[in-house]
Design a protein around this motif. Structure first.
Motif, mmCIF file in Angstrom:
data_model
loop_
_atom_site.group_PDB
_atom_site.id
_atom_site.type_symbol
_atom_site.label_atom_id
_atom_site.label_comp_id
_atom_site.label_asym_id
_atom_site.label_seq_id
_atom_site.Cartn_x
_atom_site.Cartn_y
_atom_site.Cartn_z
ATOM 1 N N GLU A 76 -15.989 0.348 -9.292
ATOM 2 C CA GLU A 76 -15.195 0.232 -10.506
ATOM 3 C C GLU A 76 -15.119 -1.222 -10.976
ATOM 4 O O GLU A 76 -15.192 -1.503 -12.174
ATOM 5 C CB GLU A 76 -13.785 0.782 -10.277
ATOM 6 C CG GLU A 76 -12.952 0.873 -11.533
ATOM 7 C CD GLU A 76 -11.616 1.533 -11.299
ATOM 8 O OE1 GLU A 76 -10.755 1.396 -12.189
ATOM 9 O OE2 GLU A 76 -11.411 2.162 -10.254
ATOM 10 N N ILE A 77 -15.003 -2.138 -10.041
ATOM 11 C CA ILE A 77 -14.973 -3.559 -10.395
ATOM 12 C C ILE A 77 -16.290 -3.975 -11.040
ATOM 13 O O ILE A 77 -16.311 -4.696 -12.052
ATOM 14 C CB ILE A 77 -14.657 -4.426 -9.159
ATOM 15 C CG1 ILE A 77 -13.195 -4.259 -8.766
ATOM 16 C CG2 ILE A 77 -14.974 -5.888 -9.406
ATOM 17 C CD1 ILE A 77 -12.832 -4.899 -7.446
ATOM 18 N N THR A 84 -21.647 -4.385 -21.047
ATOM 19 C CA THR A 84 -21.568 -3.216 -21.929
ATOM 20 C C THR A 84 -20.155 -2.640 -21.960
ATOM 21 O O THR A 84 -19.660 -2.246 -23.013
ATOM 22 C CB THR A 84 -22.566 -2.126 -21.491
ATOM 23 O OG1 THR A 84 -22.312 -1.788 -20.138
ATOM 24 C CG2 THR A 84 -23.990 -2.587 -21.639
ATOM 25 N N TYR A 85 -19.496 -2.610 -20.817
ATOM 26 C CA TYR A 85 -18.128 -2.078 -20.772
ATOM 27 C C TYR A 85 -17.167 -2.998 -21.519
ATOM 28 O O TYR A 85 -16.305 -2.546 -22.269
ATOM 29 C CB TYR A 85 -17.669 -1.891 -19.326
ATOM 30 C CG TYR A 85 -16.281 -1.309 -19.218
ATOM 31 C CD1 TYR A 85 -16.073 0.058 -19.372
ATOM 32 C CD2 TYR A 85 -15.180 -2.126 -19.001
ATOM 33 C CE1 TYR A 85 -14.800 0.596 -19.292
ATOM 34 C CE2 TYR A 85 -13.903 -1.603 -18.918
ATOM 35 C CZ TYR A 85 -13.714 -0.240 -19.062
ATOM 36 O OH TYR A 85 -12.462 0.292 -18.996
ATOM 37 N N ILE A 86 -17.332 -4.299 -21.322
ATOM 38 C CA ILE A 86 -16.461 -5.264 -21.998
ATOM 39 C C ILE A 86 -16.635 -5.160 -23.510
ATOM 40 O O ILE A 86 -15.653 -5.163 -24.272
ATOM 41 C CB ILE A 86 -16.742 -6.696 -21.491
ATOM 42 C CG1 ILE A 86 -16.315 -6.825 -20.024
ATOM 43 C CG2 ILE A 86 -16.038 -7.734 -22.358
ATOM 44 C CD1 ILE A 86 -16.719 -8.114 -19.370
ATOM 45 N N GLU A 87 -17.886 -5.028 -23.966
ATOM 46 C CA GLU A 87 -18.142 -4.911 -25.399
ATOM 47 C C GLU A 87 -17.541 -3.617 -25.956
ATOM 48 O O GLU A 87 -16.921 -3.616 -27.016
ATOM 49 C CB GLU A 87 -19.651 -4.943 -25.674
ATOM 50 C CG GLU A 87 -19.984 -4.860 -27.150
ATOM 51 C CD GLU A 87 -21.482 -4.881 -27.411
ATOM 52 O OE1 GLU A 87 -21.855 -4.647 -28.568
ATOM 53 O OE2 GLU A 87 -22.259 -5.120 -26.468
ATOM 54 N N ARG A 88 -17.696 -2.536 -25.243
ATOM 55 C CA ARG A 88 -17.157 -1.250 -25.702
ATOM 56 C C ARG A 88 -15.630 -1.307 -25.817
ATOM 57 O O ARG A 88 -15.043 -0.833 -26.794
ATOM 58 C CB ARG A 88 -17.574 -0.124 -24.757
ATOM 59 C CG ARG A 88 -17.267 1.247 -25.335
ATOM 60 C CD ARG A 88 -17.749 2.361 -24.452
ATOM 61 N NE ARG A 88 -16.562 2.812 -23.711
ATOM 62 C CZ ARG A 88 -16.537 3.175 -22.457
ATOM 63 N NH1 ARG A 88 -17.631 3.166 -21.749
ATOM 64 N NH2 ARG A 88 -15.434 3.567 -21.883
ATOM 65 N N MET A 89 -14.975 -1.905 -24.815
ATOM 66 C CA MET A 89 -13.516 -2.012 -24.861
ATOM 67 C C MET A 89 -13.072 -2.925 -25.997
ATOM 68 O O MET A 89 -12.069 -2.658 -26.670
ATOM 69 C CB MET A 89 -12.970 -2.542 -23.532
ATOM 70 C CG MET A 89 -12.981 -1.535 -22.423
ATOM 71 S SD MET A 89 -11.848 -0.187 -22.748
ATOM 72 C CE MET A 89 -12.971 1.164 -23.013
ATOM 73 N N ALA A 90 -13.826 -3.998 -26.262
ATOM 74 C CA ALA A 90 -13.486 -4.911 -27.362
ATOM 75 C C ALA A 90 -13.597 -4.183 -28.692
ATOM 76 O O ALA A 90 -12.770 -4.381 -29.587
ATOM 77 C CB ALA A 90 -14.402 -6.132 -27.339
ATOM 78 N N ARG A 91 -14.572 -3.329 -28.841
ATOM 79 C CA ARG A 91 -14.753 -2.584 -30.099
ATOM 80 C C ARG A 91 -13.691 -1.499 -30.243
ATOM 81 O O ARG A 91 -13.074 -1.352 -31.299
ATOM 82 C CB ARG A 91 -16.137 -1.951 -30.155
ATOM 83 C CG ARG A 91 -17.246 -2.937 -30.373
ATOM 84 C CD ARG A 91 -18.601 -2.243 -30.278
ATOM 85 N NE ARG A 91 -19.677 -3.167 -30.487
ATOM 86 C CZ ARG A 91 -20.256 -3.384 -31.663
ATOM 87 N NH1 ARG A 91 -19.831 -2.745 -32.724
ATOM 88 N NH2 ARG A 91 -21.241 -4.250 -31.774
ATOM 89 N N GLU A 92 -13.471 -0.716 -29.171
ATOM 90 C CA GLU A 92 -12.566 0.433 -29.267
ATOM 91 C C GLU A 92 -11.098 0.025 -29.244
ATOM 92 O O GLU A 92 -10.300 0.509 -30.047
ATOM 93 C CB GLU A 92 -12.836 1.408 -28.129
ATOM 94 C CG GLU A 92 -14.157 2.127 -28.220
ATOM 95 C CD GLU A 92 -14.441 3.024 -27.030
ATOM 96 O OE1 GLU A 92 -13.555 3.169 -26.148
ATOM 97 O OE2 GLU A 92 -15.550 3.576 -26.970
#
Length: 127
Positions: A76-77, A84-92
């Motif tokens: 999970e870390i 990709t996860y950081i970008e998705r969270m920034a967008r959503e």
């Protein structure tokens, strides 16, 4: 008079037999206590060993569960630190966009606006 002396001599023999049997009885009782003590000691030791083995098995299972959880948390870390996860969270979550992108939002009908009621016949509209 010989008879009384033979009667006297018979009594000490009986006493001697009793005195010889007493040490044997004491020895047997002592041996019985020793055997019972050893039996109790081994039984107590066996029960203690059984309890320790059960506790050890419990801790082994707990260790396996913790190692499993540790592996899951490490995955999970790694996922949370990926770009990709950081970008998705920034967008959503934050609504961020890249330079030059346009946001297209779907229209949602409003729920607090009353429905349209057409005017009655003969009604004139004013500017």
């Amino acid at each position: 008079m010989e008879q009384p002396s033979s009667a006297l001599s018979a009594k000490p023999r009986a006493r001697r037999k009793r005195s010889r049997r007493q040490p044997l009885r004491v020895g047997r009782v002592l041996l019985l206590f020793i055997v019972l003590y050893l039996f109790y000691s081994f039984l107590h030791l066996g029960i203690s060993l059984y309890k320790v083995e059960k506790e050890l098995e419990f801790y082994r299972q707990q260790k396996a569960a913790l190692l499993e959880e540790q592996a899951r948390l490490k995955e999970e870390i790694q996922k949370l630190n990926s770009d990709t996860y950081i970008e998705r969270m920034a967008r959503e979550e934050l609504g961020l966009i890249r330079p030059g992108e346009k946001i297209i939002l779907p229209a949602k009908p409003a729920t607090d606006i009353p429905p349209y009621v057409p005017p009655p016949p003969g009604h004139e509209f004013r500017d």
